[in-house]
Each structure stands twice: as C-alpha cells, then as structure tokens.
Design a protein around this motif. Structure first.
Motif, PDB file in Angstrom:
ATOM      1  N   GLY A  34      -0.641 -15.066   9.986  1.00  0.00           N
ATOM      2  CA  GLY A  34       0.244 -16.207  10.539  1.00  0.00           C
ATOM      3  C   GLY A  34       1.424 -15.810  10.818  1.00  0.00           C
ATOM      4  N   GLU A  35       2.825 -16.431  10.892  1.00  0.00           N
ATOM      5  CA  GLU A  35       4.041 -16.055  11.008  1.00  0.00           C
ATOM      6  C   GLU A  35       4.675 -15.203  10.025  1.00  0.00           C
ATOM      7  OE1 GLU A  35       5.079 -16.312  13.980  1.00  0.00           O
ATOM      8  OE2 GLU A  35       3.086 -17.268  14.291  1.00  0.00           O
ATOM      9  N   ALA A  36       3.858 -15.150   8.522  1.00  0.00           N
ATOM     10  CA  ALA A  36       4.523 -15.075   7.607  1.00  0.00           C
ATOM     11  C   ALA A  36       3.874 -13.606   6.316  1.00  0.00           C
ATOM     12  CB  ALA A  36       4.755 -15.802   6.494  1.00  0.00           C
ATOM     13  N   PRO A  37       4.643 -12.782   6.684  1.00  0.00           N
ATOM     14  CA  PRO A  37       4.353 -11.497   5.916  1.00  0.00           C
ATOM     15  C   PRO A  37       3.878 -11.802   4.500  1.00  0.00           C
ATOM     16  CG  PRO A  37       6.918 -11.834   5.863  1.00  0.00           C
ATOM     17  CD  PRO A  37       6.619 -12.763   6.807  1.00  0.00           C
ATOM     18  N   ILE A  38       2.700 -10.871   4.584  1.00  0.00           N
ATOM     19  CA  ILE A  38       1.686 -10.815   2.772  1.00  0.00           C
ATOM     20  C   ILE A  38       2.279  -9.818   1.672  1.00  0.00           C
ATOM     21  CG2 ILE A  38       1.366 -12.967   3.191  1.00  0.00           C
ATOM     22  CD1 ILE A  38      -1.452 -10.661   2.649  1.00  0.00           C
ATOM     23  N   GLY A  39       2.820  -8.945   2.079  1.00  0.00           N
ATOM     24  CA  GLY A  39       3.072  -7.307   1.978  1.00  0.00           C
ATOM     25  C   GLY A  39       2.721  -6.264   2.980  1.00  0.00           C
ATOM     26  N   GLY A  40       2.983  -4.981   2.947  1.00  0.00           N
ATOM     27  CA  GLY A  40       2.799  -4.104   3.671  1.00  0.00           C
ATOM     28  C   GLY A  40       2.751  -2.559   3.233  1.00  0.00           C
ATOM     29  N   PHE A  41       3.593  -1.873   4.356  1.00  0.00           N
ATOM     30  CA  PHE A  41       2.780  -0.175   4.084  1.00  0.00           C
ATOM     31  C   PHE A  41       3.804   0.466   3.388  1.00  0.00           C
ATOM     32  CE2 PHE A  41      -0.504  -1.534   6.264  1.00  0.00           C
ATOM     33  CZ  PHE A  41      -1.884  -1.328   5.511  1.00  0.00           C
ATOM     34  N   MET A  42       4.564   0.953   2.520  1.00  0.00           N
ATOM     35  CA  MET A  42       4.920   1.774   2.031  1.00  0.00           C
ATOM     36  C   MET A  42       5.397   3.097   2.962  1.00  0.00           C
ATOM     37  SD  MET A  42       7.773   3.331   0.449  1.00  0.00           S
ATOM     38  CE  MET A  42       7.496   2.197  -1.431  1.00  0.00           C
ATOM     39  N   PRO A  43       6.933   3.113   4.028  1.00  0.00           N
ATOM     40  CA  PRO A  43       6.564   4.202   5.111  1.00  0.00           C
ATOM     41  C   PRO A  43       6.160   5.893   4.802  1.00  0.00           C
ATOM     42  CG  PRO A  43       7.676   2.407   5.262  1.00  0.00           C
ATOM     43  CD  PRO A  43       7.417   2.073   4.020  1.00  0.00           C
ATOM     44  N   HIS A  77       0.746  -1.022   0.000  1.00  0.00           N
ATOM     45  CA  HIS A  77       0.055   0.275   0.246  1.00  0.00           C
ATOM     46  C   HIS A  77       1.097   1.266   0.225  1.00  0.00           C
ATOM     47  CE1 HIS A  77      -2.156   2.993   1.646  1.00  0.00           C
ATOM     48  NE2 HIS A  77      -3.540   2.914   0.930  1.00  0.00           N
ATOM     49  N   SER A  78       0.452   1.867  -1.257  1.00  0.00           N
ATOM     50  CA  SER A  78       1.085   3.608  -0.732  1.00  0.00           C
ATOM     51  C   SER A  78      -0.012   4.422  -0.649  1.00  0.00           C
ATOM     52  CB  SER A  78       1.641   3.645  -2.293  1.00  0.00           C
ATOM     53  OG  SER A  78       2.892   2.366  -2.523  1.00  0.00           O
ATOM     54  N   GLY A  79       0.248   5.695   0.585  1.00  0.00           N
ATOM     55  CA  GLY A  79      -1.059   6.535   0.470  1.00  0.00           C
ATOM     56  C   GLY A  79      -0.045   7.855   1.172  1.00  0.00           C
ATOM     57  N   SER A  80      -1.316   8.748   1.379  1.00  0.00           N
ATOM     58  CA  SER A  80      -1.294   9.520   2.200  1.00  0.00           C
ATOM     59  C   SER A  80      -0.702  10.022   3.007  1.00  0.00           C
ATOM     60  CB  SER A  80      -2.229  11.067   1.131  1.00  0.00           C
ATOM     61  OG  SER A  80      -3.432  10.387   2.367  1.00  0.00           O
ATOM     62  N   ASP A  81      -0.820   9.120   3.781  1.00  0.00           N
ATOM     63  CA  ASP A  81      -1.137   8.818   5.410  1.00  0.00           C
ATOM     64  C   ASP A  81      -0.593   7.195   5.675  1.00  0.00           C
ATOM     65  OD1 ASP A  81      -1.006   9.095   8.492  1.00  0.00           O
ATOM     66  OD2 ASP A  81      -2.489  10.074   8.518  1.00  0.00           O
ATOM     67  N   PRO A  82       0.224   7.047   5.796  1.00  0.00           N
ATOM     68  CA  PRO A  82       0.855   5.231   5.822  1.00  0.00           C
ATOM     69  C   PRO A  82       0.165   4.647   7.172  1.00  0.00           C
ATOM     70  CG  PRO A  82       2.798   6.506   5.053  1.00  0.00           C
ATOM     71  CD  PRO A  82       1.649   7.677   5.147  1.00  0.00           C
ATOM     72  N   ALA A  83       0.221   5.863   8.496  1.00  0.00           N
ATOM     73  CA  ALA A  83       0.307   5.611   9.651  1.00  0.00           C
ATOM     74  C   ALA A  83      -1.739   4.771   9.715  1.00  0.00           C
ATOM     75  CB  ALA A  83       1.085   5.977  10.691  1.00  0.00           C
ATOM     76  N   ALA A  84      -2.027   5.866   9.628  1.00  0.00           N
ATOM     77  CA  ALA A  84      -4.065   5.687   8.980  1.00  0.00           C
ATOM     78  C   ALA A  84      -3.979   4.522   8.340  1.00  0.00           C
ATOM     79  CB  ALA A  84      -4.339   7.692   8.276  1.00  0.00           C
ATOM     80  N   ALA A  85      -3.687   4.812   7.075  1.00  0.00           N
ATOM     81  CA  ALA A  85      -4.109   3.459   6.023  1.00  0.00           C
ATOM     82  C   ALA A  85      -3.582   2.058   7.177  1.00  0.00           C
ATOM     83  CB  ALA A  85      -3.300   3.314   4.964  1.00  0.00           C
ATOM     84  N   PRO A  88       4.567   8.517   2.814  1.00  0.00           N
ATOM     85  CA  PRO A  88       4.082   9.214   1.797  1.00  0.00           C
ATOM     86  C   PRO A  88       4.082   9.301   0.566  1.00  0.00           C
ATOM     87  CG  PRO A  88       4.679   9.740   3.770  1.00  0.00           C
ATOM     88  CD  PRO A  88       5.335   9.609   3.872  1.00  0.00           C
ATOM     89  N   ALA A  89       2.661   9.071   0.173  1.00  0.00           N
ATOM     90  CA  ALA A  89       2.941   9.011  -1.549  1.00  0.00           C
ATOM     91  C   ALA A  89       1.266   9.908  -1.830  1.00  0.00           C
ATOM     92  CB  ALA A  89       2.648   7.834  -2.264  1.00  0.00           C
ATOM     93  N   GLU A  90       1.799  10.923  -3.110  1.00  0.00           N
ATOM     94  CA  GLU A  90       0.773  11.738  -3.377  1.00  0.00           C
ATOM     95  C   GLU A  90      -0.693  10.630  -4.009  1.00  0.00           C
ATOM     96  OE1 GLU A  90       0.063  15.069  -7.228  1.00  0.00           O
ATOM     97  OE2 GLU A  90       1.922  14.618  -5.992  1.00  0.00           O
ATOM     98  N   ASN A  91      -0.394  10.081  -5.046  1.00  0.00           N
ATOM     99  CA  ASN A  91      -1.353   8.697  -5.555  1.00  0.00           C
ATOM    100  C   ASN A  91      -1.399   7.746  -4.919  1.00  0.00           C
ATOM    101  OD1 ASN A  91      -2.407  10.964  -7.052  1.00  0.00           O
ATOM    102  ND2 ASN A  91      -0.872  10.433  -8.354  1.00  0.00           N
ATOM    103  N   GLY A  92      -3.017   7.758  -3.573  1.00  0.00           N
ATOM    104  CA  GLY A  92      -2.906   5.670  -3.290  1.00  0.00           C
ATOM    105  C   GLY A  92      -3.075   4.812  -3.769  1.00  0.00           C
ATOM    106  N   GLU A  93      -2.501   3.315  -3.872  1.00  0.00           N
ATOM    107  CA  GLU A  93      -2.740   2.566  -4.269  1.00  0.00           C
ATOM    108  C   GLU A  93      -1.794   1.186  -4.143  1.00  0.00           C
ATOM    109  OE1 GLU A  93      -0.751   2.753  -8.001  1.00  0.00           O
ATOM    110  OE2 GLU A  93       1.323   2.566  -7.102  1.00  0.00           O
TER     111      GLU A  93
END
Length: 127
Positions: A53-62, A16-24, A64-69
């Motif tokens: 479970g115990e494995a990561p499948i993704g994450g949040f870009m720390p 995930h990329s977006g304007s407010d990573p912590a809120a997302a 901020p990005a102008e356009n969320g996606e």
C-alpha cells in the motif's frame, strides 16, 4: 491496529541482504508482485523500500553482502538492555548496538539455536 514500529515485541521490518541487490529487487518484484520505492535517507543516499500500500514494510540493503539472508527486525523498548540480556542468556553478538541517524538504534544477535534476529528502537520511540 497498533503500529509495529512503536510496539515492543512486534516484528516491524524485513531486510534483504545479498550479492546482487538490484537483481534481488527485480526477482521479488516479479515473484511477489512487490512495489519497491527508493526512500531518501538523511545522508543523501536512497534505500529501496518494499511498499505494501502506502507504507514501507522492509527493504533491500543497497550494499552487496557476501551471504544472502532476510533479517527480521523486532521493535524493542531498549536495544542495549535487550542485547545484553540476549548475550547473558547465551546468544552471540552479531552487531553491537549502533545508532543509525534518521532510523534508530539497532543490534543483531544469533540465538543459542543458530537463528539471527535484529532488534531496533526507532527514533520515534526515543522521545
């Protein structure tokens, strides 16, 4: 079951990329019941990893990005060759192949139909 981080053609990561990573992060923790854990990176920073479970499948870009996606990463055998093949077939290069120490080599394209996708060869595949 095969490991999508080592299987050519498999969807292996979402980001995930977006304007407010912590809120997302809080939004998706609440809405989807995701557990998010800060994963240490080689440069000393932390990456908020989505855990199933115990494995990561993704994450949040720390950052901020102008356009969320949401970006889907597909494991490929050779990022440079697959990126060039996409360009040759009419895709636009969004991010040229780049090495990310501790992770792998990545690139991002926009296909001729307007959708974006990222390709990755993980360090674990690079021998």
């Amino acid at each position: 079951m095969s490991n999508p981080m080592q299987t050519h053609g498999a969807a292996s990561w979402i980001q995930h990329s977006g304007s407010d990573p912590a809120a997302a992060r809080k939004f998706y923790e609440t809405v989807l019941g995701w557990s998010v854990a800060d994963m240490p990176m080689q440069n000393g920073s932390a990456y908020p990893g989505i855990m199933v479970g115990e494995a990561p499948i993704g994450g949040f870009m720390p950052q901020p990005a102008e356009n969320g996606e949401w970006t889907i990463y597909i494991t490929v055998d050779d990022v440079d060759a697959r990126y060039q093949s996409a360009l040759d077939k009419g895709a636009d290069g969004v991010e040229a192949p780049t090495d990310y120490p501790g992770v792998g080599r990545m690139a991002k394209i926009r296909d001729p139909f307007g959708a974006s996708i990222a390709m990755i060869t993980y360090e674990s595949m690079q021998g």
